[in-house]
Design a protein around this motif. Structure first.
Motif, mmCIF file in Angstrom:
data_model
loop_
_atom_site.group_PDB
_atom_site.id
_atom_site.type_symbol
_atom_site.label_atom_id
_atom_site.label_comp_id
_atom_site.label_asym_id
_atom_site.label_seq_id
_atom_site.Cartn_x
_atom_site.Cartn_y
_atom_site.Cartn_z
ATOM 1 N N ASN A 15 0.822 -1.218 0.000
ATOM 2 C CA ASN A 15 0.000 0.000 0.000
ATOM 3 C C ASN A 15 0.854 1.265 0.000
ATOM 4 N N GLU A 16 1.835 1.313 0.910
ATOM 5 C CA GLU A 16 2.676 2.503 1.039
ATOM 6 C C GLU A 16 3.494 2.751 -0.226
ATOM 7 N N GLU A 17 3.968 1.661 -0.824
ATOM 8 C CA GLU A 17 4.761 1.755 -2.059
ATOM 9 C C GLU A 17 3.925 2.352 -3.196
ATOM 10 N N LEU A 18 2.694 1.894 -3.331
ATOM 11 C CA LEU A 18 1.824 2.407 -4.391
ATOM 12 C C LEU A 18 1.411 3.850 -4.113
ATOM 13 N N LEU A 19 1.131 4.180 -2.863
ATOM 14 C CA LEU A 19 0.811 5.567 -2.512
ATOM 15 C C LEU A 19 1.969 6.498 -2.869
ATOM 16 N N ASN A 20 3.193 6.076 -2.546
ATOM 17 C CA ASN A 20 4.369 6.880 -2.887
ATOM 18 C C ASN A 20 4.521 7.023 -4.396
ATOM 19 N N GLU A 21 4.236 5.959 -5.116
ATOM 20 C CA GLU A 21 4.330 6.004 -6.577
ATOM 21 C C GLU A 21 3.313 7.000 -7.155
ATOM 22 N N ILE A 22 2.116 7.004 -6.625
ATOM 23 C CA ILE A 22 1.086 7.948 -7.091
ATOM 24 C C ILE A 22 1.537 9.386 -6.840
ATOM 25 N N ILE A 23 2.095 9.638 -5.674
ATOM 26 C CA ILE A 23 2.573 10.990 -5.343
ATOM 27 C C ILE A 23 3.701 11.404 -6.282
ATOM 28 N N VAL A 31 0.656 17.310 -12.156
ATOM 29 C CA VAL A 31 -0.785 17.357 -11.941
ATOM 30 C C VAL A 31 -1.084 18.554 -11.046
ATOM 31 N N ASN A 32 -2.136 19.260 -11.372
ATOM 32 C CA ASN A 32 -2.528 20.450 -10.625
ATOM 33 C C ASN A 32 -2.606 20.154 -9.124
ATOM 34 N N LYS A 33 -2.058 21.054 -8.331
ATOM 35 C CA LYS A 33 -1.998 20.902 -6.873
ATOM 36 C C LYS A 33 -3.396 20.690 -6.278
ATOM 37 N N ARG A 34 -4.377 21.398 -6.803
ATOM 38 C CA ARG A 34 -5.753 21.288 -6.293
ATOM 39 C C ARG A 34 -6.286 19.865 -6.477
ATOM 40 N N ILE A 35 -5.943 19.235 -7.596
ATOM 41 C CA ILE A 35 -6.379 17.860 -7.845
ATOM 42 C C ILE A 35 -5.689 16.921 -6.861
ATOM 43 N N LEU A 36 -4.385 17.097 -6.689
ATOM 44 C CA LEU A 36 -3.646 16.231 -5.766
ATOM 45 C C LEU A 36 -4.144 16.379 -4.339
ATOM 46 N N PRO A 41 -5.408 12.394 -0.237
ATOM 47 C CA PRO A 41 -6.035 11.983 1.033
ATOM 48 C C PRO A 41 -7.057 10.847 0.842
ATOM 49 N N PHE A 42 -7.769 10.874 -0.287
ATOM 50 C CA PHE A 42 -8.731 9.806 -0.569
ATOM 51 C C PHE A 42 -8.014 8.463 -0.682
ATOM 52 N N PHE A 43 -6.896 8.438 -1.420
ATOM 53 C CA PHE A 43 -6.144 7.199 -1.580
ATOM 54 C C PHE A 43 -5.523 6.750 -0.255
ATOM 55 N N SER A 141 -0.743 5.706 -14.746
ATOM 56 C CA SER A 141 0.705 5.868 -14.826
ATOM 57 C C SER A 141 1.418 5.288 -13.605
ATOM 58 N N ALA A 142 0.720 5.225 -12.468
ATOM 59 C CA ALA A 142 1.331 4.705 -11.243
ATOM 60 C C ALA A 142 1.285 3.181 -11.170
ATOM 61 N N LEU A 143 0.371 2.551 -11.919
ATOM 62 C CA LEU A 143 0.266 1.095 -11.884
ATOM 63 C C LEU A 143 1.429 0.462 -12.646
#
Length: 145
Positions: A15-23, A31-36, A41-43, A141-143
């Motif tokens: 989980n942590e590895e994939l979250l870091n990859e998404i970031i 990606v726009n800061k507002r979108i991130l 937080p949802f992820f 792109s993160a997968l």
């Protein structure tokens, strides 16, 4: 586990590895800061509720949702008209790319998105769909495949 499965099955990321990859991908794709601020937080919350390697299959399934229905619902439930207005003000080349090229080529059935979106003016409606496409691109792109 059979030798075949060990050699050819895709590794499920922690989980942590994939979250870091998404970031990281979010920053890399600019990606726009507002979108991130809405997506990360949802992820994190979703990953926190799942077992150690369950977030990867969940996000893969979310990414492959038919007609990207779940992305459309996510944007509708998480982004206000004010958020979409801010995204319009901060539009960049990536936003314009999605708005001109991808929107024209991406078939979106009207019954697939919340009917309330039809009440948005043209600009906000475009921002709504572009935001969903950007989030989908971020996740894809993160997968790792």
């Amino acid at each position: 586990m059979s030798l075949f499965l060990r050699l050819f099955s895709r590794k499920k990321m922690a989980n942590e590895e994939l979250l870091n990859e998404i970031i990281l991908i979010g920053k890399e794709l600019r990606v726009n800061k507002r979108i991130l601020e809405k997506v990360n937080p949802f992820f994190e919350e979703k990953a926190g509720k799942l077992g150690p390697r369950e977030f990867h299959p969940w996000i893969e399934k979310w990414y492959l949702s038919p007609e990207f229905l779940e992305f459309l619902e996510f944007v509708y439930s998480r982004f206000t008209l004010h958020d979409l207005s801010q995204l319009l003000k901060e539009r960049n080349k990536k936003f314009d790319y999605y708005a001109t090229d991808v929107m024209r080529e991406t078939p979106i059935d009207e019954e697939k998105y919340p009917i309330e979106v039809d009440q948005y003016d043209r600009e906000h409606k475009t921002a709504y769909f572009v935001t969903a496409l950007i989030i989908r691109n971020l996740v894809g792109s993160a997968l790792p495949y």
